[in-house]
Design a protein around this motif. Structure first.
Motif: not given
Length: 120
Positions: A88-100
Motif C-alpha cells: 500500500a505504501g509502495d502504491e501511495e508513493m508511486a501515485s504521489n510521484f506521478v502526481r508530483d
C-alpha cells in the motif's frame, strides 16, 4: 534504503507455505492426543505409562504448545499485515510521484538555456 524489494506473489507463496507447515504441526499435535491409548495397548495394558504420558501431553497442550501455535499464527498474521502495508505504501508513493511529476512538467517550472532556446 537499497536492497529492499518485496514481491507480493513471493510473500504470498511464503505465507501459504508457512501456513501449511503450521497446519501440519497442528495435525501432528492432534494425532499425538491419541498416543496414550496406543501406548497402553503396546505396553500390555499397563495404564501407568499411558496415564503419565497422557498427563504430560495435557500439561503441554494447555500451556507451551498452545502458546507456540498462537505465536506461529501471530507471526503469519503480522507478516501478512506488514507486506500489505508495504505494498500500500509502495502504491501511495508511486501515485504521489506521478502526481508530483505531472505538476512539475509545466513549462513555467522548467529552466531554459537561453543560448540554445531549449527547455530541459
Amino acid at each position: 534504503m537499497s536492497g529492499w524489494r518485496l514481491v507480493p506473489r513471493g510473500v504470498s507463496s511464503a505465507l501459504v507455505s508457512a501456513q501449511d507447515s503450521v497446519e501440519q504441526i497442528r495435525g501432528g499435535l492432534n494425532a499425538l492426543s491419541s498416543a496414550p491409548e496406543s501406548l497402553a495397548g503396546g505396553a500390555g495394558g499397563d495404564g501407568v505409562v499411558a496415564s503419565a504420558f497422557a498427563s504430560f501431553l495435557e500439561e503441554q497442550a494447555s500451556g507451551p504448545l498452545t502458546s507456540m501455535m498462537s505465536r506461529y499464527s501471530a507471526a503469519l498474521t503480522g507478516t501478512a499485515s506488514a507486506a500489505e502495508a508495504y505494498v500500500a505504501g509502495d502504491e501511495e508513493m508511486a501515485s504521489n510521484f506521478v502526481r508530483d511529476a505531472g505538476q512539475a512538467t509545466s513549462f513555467e517550472d522548467q529552466p531554459r538555456f537561453k543560448g540554445r532556446n531549449t527547455a530541459w
